[in-house]
Design a protein around this motif. Structure first.
Motif, short mmCIF file in Angstrom:
data_model
loop_
_atom_site.label_atom_id
_atom_site.label_comp_id
_atom_site.label_asym_id
_atom_site.label_seq_id
_atom_site.Cartn_x
_atom_site.Cartn_y
_atom_site.Cartn_z
N MET A 1 -7.63 -17.02 36.83
CA MET A 1 -6.68 -16.42 35.93
C MET A 1 -5.53 -15.84 36.76
SD MET A 1 -7.23 -13.58 32.83
CE MET A 1 -8.93 -13.94 32.61
N LYS A 2 -4.34 -15.95 36.28
CA LYS A 2 -3.15 -15.43 36.97
C LYS A 2 -3.20 -13.90 37.02
CE LYS A 2 -0.89 -19.34 37.42
NZ LYS A 2 -0.60 -19.91 38.68
N ASN A 3 -2.64 -13.34 38.10
CA ASN A 3 -2.64 -11.89 38.28
C ASN A 3 -1.95 -11.16 37.13
OD1 ASN A 3 -4.03 -12.07 40.66
ND2 ASN A 3 -2.20 -11.92 41.94
N TRP A 4 -0.86 -11.70 36.61
CA TRP A 4 -0.15 -11.02 35.54
C TRP A 4 -0.98 -10.94 34.27
CZ3 TRP A 4 0.91 -13.86 31.19
CH2 TRP A 4 0.90 -15.26 31.31
N ILE A 5 -1.88 -11.88 34.08
CA ILE A 5 -2.76 -11.83 32.90
C ILE A 5 -3.75 -10.67 33.05
CG2 ILE A 5 -4.55 -13.05 31.60
CD1 ILE A 5 -3.03 -15.65 32.25
N TRP A 6 -4.32 -10.52 34.26
CA TRP A 6 -5.22 -9.38 34.52
C TRP A 6 -4.51 -8.07 34.24
CZ3 TRP A 6 -10.26 -9.86 35.21
CH2 TRP A 6 -10.77 -11.04 35.71
N VAL A 7 -3.28 -7.94 34.73
CA VAL A 7 -2.51 -6.70 34.54
C VAL A 7 -2.20 -6.49 33.07
CG1 VAL A 7 -0.32 -5.54 35.05
CG2 VAL A 7 -1.54 -6.74 36.87
N GLY A 8 -1.81 -7.54 32.36
CA GLY A 8 -1.47 -7.41 30.94
C GLY A 8 -2.65 -7.02 30.08
N VAL A 9 -3.78 -7.66 30.29
CA VAL A 9 -4.98 -7.32 29.51
C VAL A 9 -5.41 -5.89 29.82
CG1 VAL A 9 -7.44 -7.87 29.21
CG2 VAL A 9 -5.76 -9.71 29.28
N GLY A 10 -5.43 -5.54 31.11
CA GLY A 10 -5.79 -4.18 31.49
C GLY A 10 -4.83 -3.15 30.92
N GLY A 11 -3.53 -3.46 30.97
CA GLY A 11 -2.53 -2.54 30.43
C GLY A 11 -2.73 -2.28 28.94
N GLY A 12 -3.05 -3.33 28.21
CA GLY A 12 -3.31 -3.16 26.78
C GLY A 12 -4.51 -2.27 26.52
N LEU A 13 -5.59 -2.48 27.29
CA LEU A 13 -6.78 -1.65 27.13
C LEU A 13 -6.50 -0.20 27.53
CD1 LEU A 13 -9.48 -4.12 28.49
CD2 LEU A 13 -9.08 -3.45 26.10
N GLY A 14 -5.74 -0.02 28.60
CA GLY A 14 -5.39 1.34 29.03
C GLY A 14 -4.54 2.06 27.99
N ALA A 15 -3.60 1.35 27.39
CA ALA A 15 -2.76 1.95 26.35
C ALA A 15 -3.58 2.33 25.12
CB ALA A 15 -1.63 0.99 25.96
N LEU A 16 -4.56 1.51 24.77
CA LEU A 16 -5.44 1.85 23.65
C LEU A 16 -6.25 3.12 23.96
CD1 LEU A 16 -6.73 -1.69 22.63
CD2 LEU A 16 -5.23 -0.19 21.29
N ALA A 17 -6.75 3.21 25.19
CA ALA A 17 -7.52 4.40 25.58
C ALA A 17 -6.64 5.64 25.57
CB ALA A 17 -8.13 4.19 26.97
N ARG A 18 -5.39 5.50 26.05
CA ARG A 18 -4.46 6.63 26.04
C ARG A 18 -4.18 7.08 24.61
NH1 ARG A 18 0.35 4.65 28.01
NH2 ARG A 18 1.04 4.29 25.90
N THR A 19 -3.96 6.12 23.72
CA THR A 19 -3.69 6.45 22.32
C THR A 19 -4.85 7.21 21.70
OG1 THR A 19 -2.26 4.52 22.12
CG2 THR A 19 -3.08 5.47 20.07
N ALA A 20 -6.07 6.82 22.05
CA ALA A 20 -7.24 7.53 21.53
C ALA A 20 -7.27 8.97 22.04
CB ALA A 20 -8.51 6.80 21.93
N LEU A 21 -6.98 9.17 23.32
CA LEU A 21 -6.99 10.52 23.88
C LEU A 21 -5.80 11.36 23.44
CD1 LEU A 21 -8.35 10.32 27.53
CD2 LEU A 21 -9.30 11.56 25.60
N GLU A 22 -4.71 10.72 23.07
CA GLU A 22 -3.54 11.46 22.58
C GLU A 22 -3.88 12.25 21.32
OE1 GLU A 22 -0.24 8.83 21.98
OE2 GLU A 22 -0.01 8.46 24.12
N GLN A 23 -4.89 11.80 20.59
CA GLN A 23 -5.28 12.45 19.36
C GLN A 23 -5.89 13.83 19.60
OE1 GLN A 23 -4.10 10.80 16.69
NE2 GLN A 23 -3.48 9.36 18.28
N VAL A 24 -6.24 14.11 20.86
CA VAL A 24 -6.80 15.42 21.20
C VAL A 24 -5.83 16.52 20.83
CG1 VAL A 24 -7.56 16.88 23.13
CG2 VAL A 24 -8.29 14.49 23.00
N GLY A 25 -4.53 16.28 21.02
CA GLY A 25 -3.51 17.22 20.59
C GLY A 25 -3.03 18.14 21.68
#
Length: 137
Positions: A1-25
């Motif tokens: 798999m190309k490096n940019w795909i690894w970064v893109g998939v990881g970035g999406g998962l990281g953004a989802l995790a951040r969004t979940a923690l943002e709810q803490v307030g």
């Protein structure tokens, strides 16, 4: 798999995790959720770098996935700066405290992540050495 795909998939998962923690307030107009996100991200990047650069046990695509992708998507420098700006408009002292506190805590967390991996590796090496000694004796 190309490096940019690894970064893109990881970035999406990281953004989802951040969004979940943002709810803490926030607490008293202090964006503690972003403080927590950035300090946790710093801790984990310290671990990733120790596993990758010092111990060589993390392949390059996993370093890109976890370090650049997941943690890059998880941490949020621009939102951190927006929080500093918002605090500055209301309470300049609190803004400076938040800014310097996050930077110091992030640096300490990154160092802590390095130390944790170094200690785990030291313990694993000691255990392996002990087992080899017992097998010989």
């Amino acid at each position: 798999m190309k490096n940019w795909i690894w970064v893109g998939v990881g970035g999406g998962l990281g953004a989802l995790a951040r969004t979940a923690l943002e709810q803490v307030g926030t607490s008293h107009h202090l964006p503690l959720n972003f403080f927590l996100i950035n300090v946790l991200g710093s801790f984990f990047i310290g671990m990733i770098m120790a596993l990758s650069a010092e111990w060589g046990v993390l392949a390059n695509q996993w370093r890109l996935f976890w370090g650049v992708g997941v943690l890059g998507g998880f941490t949020t420098f621009s939102t951190f700066m927006l929080g500093v700006h918002t605090l500055w408009q209301d309470t300049k002292g609190l803004a400076v405290l938040y800014l310097t506190g996050t930077l110091i805590a992030g640096l300490a967390a990154a160092f802590g992540g390095l130390v944790v991996i170094r200690e785990v590796a030291r313990m694993a090496a000691s255990r392996t050495q002990l087992e080899e000694t017992e097998d010989e004796g």
